[in-house]
Motif scaffolding. Structure first.
Motif, short mmCIF file in Angstrom:
data_model
loop_
_atom_site.label_atom_id
_atom_site.label_comp_id
_atom_site.label_asym_id
_atom_site.label_seq_id
_atom_site.Cartn_x
_atom_site.Cartn_y
_atom_site.Cartn_z
N ASN A 158 68.01 -2.34 118.68
CA ASN A 158 67.87 -3.30 119.60
C ASN A 158 68.62 -2.87 121.19
O ASN A 158 68.40 -3.50 122.08
CB ASN A 158 67.84 -4.74 119.44
CG ASN A 158 67.10 -5.39 118.37
OD1 ASN A 158 66.17 -4.85 118.28
ND2 ASN A 158 67.72 -5.92 117.57
N ASP A 202 56.71 -1.64 122.29
CA ASP A 202 57.84 -1.63 123.10
C ASP A 202 57.73 -0.49 124.31
O ASP A 202 58.56 -0.38 125.13
CB ASP A 202 59.23 -1.39 122.41
CG ASP A 202 59.75 -2.46 121.23
OD1 ASP A 202 59.18 -3.41 121.53
OD2 ASP A 202 60.19 -2.02 120.40
N ASP A 207 58.61 -1.31 127.83
CA ASP A 207 60.00 -1.44 128.53
C ASP A 207 60.67 0.05 128.50
O ASP A 207 61.54 -0.02 128.96
CB ASP A 207 60.73 -2.25 127.30
CG ASP A 207 60.21 -3.59 126.94
OD1 ASP A 207 59.66 -4.15 127.77
OD2 ASP A 207 60.46 -3.96 125.83
#
Ligand SMILES: Cc1cc2nc3c(=O)[nH]c(=O)nc-3n(C[C@H](O)[C@H](O)[C@H](O)COP(=O)(O)OP(=O)(O)OC[C@H]3O[C@@H](n4cnc5c(N)ncnc54)[C@H](O)[C@@H]3O)c2cc1C
Length: 305
Positions: free
Chosen positions: A126, A136, A139
């Motif tokens: 993470n 993801d 991001d």
């Protein structure tokens, strides 16, 4: 004494439980996690290959599955830690101290992602280790990333990241990629993807977040560092069979060996779903195996309904 104890509440275990319940068997399902559903919670792309269901992702698929489960009448314990299992005696000892017994056991423990076991892998979870490009990638837009692995999952993640990342480095240990030909063809048109065959990542580096990977090429004497801000690890899966290893027949990769009716070599012990299906791990396969095992068990127990 239960008729059946099912270990694992993914699609296979839950499907078996639904059928056992319908066939009138006293059924207990044990799940180690807080939530049921297994790998469904790791599917961030659409599921379009299960008959009669189209779901945007595993979560949506699971919601439909769990609607059936909540109407059924079997016992389901989550957050259960199994200390040991005696398959011959069909007894299960829980870490909480409780002892359970059943006439039949169904193993439905599935698979989990294989880990590299290198420095940085756990530390940067993470914090730059990307769980799923599907989920993801926004991001990581504009960042340089590394994908480790050479199978379908690794190449698919590399292709997805290439849509938003300036550079994607795919590192895999074999000479040729194992991914399906259509994925490999798509790689060839992607100028931002560099493939390092016969190479391994030896460390993931950084202070707070991932900042670099250390790569060792097969013929090189020393590893070199490459600056990246994200890493995807997809080096395959391994069956969750450590509780049973010494007690029943496994194949060379640790998957449980079963016959066409999902019986193991231990009497009254069955294995269903991915834990015994290295060739075609699918939700439909898991659900079908659950139904077959439950029906066979019901017929053996003499149609107790
Ligand atoms: C990214 C991704 C995409 C996929 N896409 C598709 C798709 O499009 N179509 C398709 O058909 N399939 C797809 N699959 C595969 C599908 O999810 C699996 O085949 C299916 O989940 C297998 O179900 P299972 O119940 O056998 O195992 P799992 O889903 O692995 O569930 C096993 C359960 O057992 C529990 N467990 C393990 N050990 C213990 C223990 N000691 N005690 C108690 N509980 C335990 C686990 O916590 C877990 O809940 C995909 C998988 C992934 C990861």
């Amino acid at each position: 004494m239960h008729d059946v104890i099912i270990i694992g509440a993914g699609p296979a275990g839950l499907s078996a439980a639904l059928w056992c319940d319908e066939l009138g068997l006293d059924t207990l399902v044990l799940e180690q996690n807080e939530r049921t559903g297994g790998q469904l919670h790791s599917i961030y792309g659409a599921i379009e290959n299960y008959p009669g269901v189209r779901a945007a992702n595993g979560r949506e698929f699971f919601d439909r599955f769990s609607a059936n489960v909540s109407e059924a009448d079997f016992d389901l314990w989550t957050n259960v830690e199994i200390d040991s299992v005696n398959l011959n005696a069909r007894t299960i000892h829980l870490r909480s101290g409780e002892d359970l017994q059943s006439i039949m056991i169904i193993i439905a423990t599935g698979v989990r992602r294989r880990q590299l076991g290198i420095p940085g892998e756990k530390e940067f979870a993470n914090r730059g280790i990307i769980e799923s490009a599907n989920r993801d990638r926004a991001d990581f837009a504009g960042r340089d990333v590394c994908v480790i692995g050479g199978g379908d999952a690794a190449v698919e993640n590399a292709l997805l990241l290439a849509e938003v990342c300036p550079t994607v480095t795919l590192v895999h240990r074999r000479r040729a990629l194992k991914a399906r030909p259509t994925f490999v063809q798509q790689l060839q048109g992607q100028h931002c993807i560099t493939v390092f065959p016969e190479s391994v990542v030896t460390r993931i580096l950084g202070s707070n977040q991932v900042e670099a990977v250390e790569i060792l090429r097969k013929d090189a004497l020393k590893p070199f560092q490459m600056a990246v801000q994200g890493v995807v690890i997809r080096i395959g899966v391994e069956p969750a069979t450590e509780l049973f290893r010494e007690q029943l027949q496994l194949d060379e990769e640790g998957y449980v060996s079963v016959n066409s009716q999902h019986e193991t070599n231990v009497t009254n012990v069955f294995a269903i779903g991915d834990v015994s299906n290295p060739l075609a791990p699918t939700i439909s396969g898991a659900a079908g195996a659950g139904a077959t095992a439950a029906k066979l068990i019901a017929s053996r127990l003499g149609g107790r309904k």
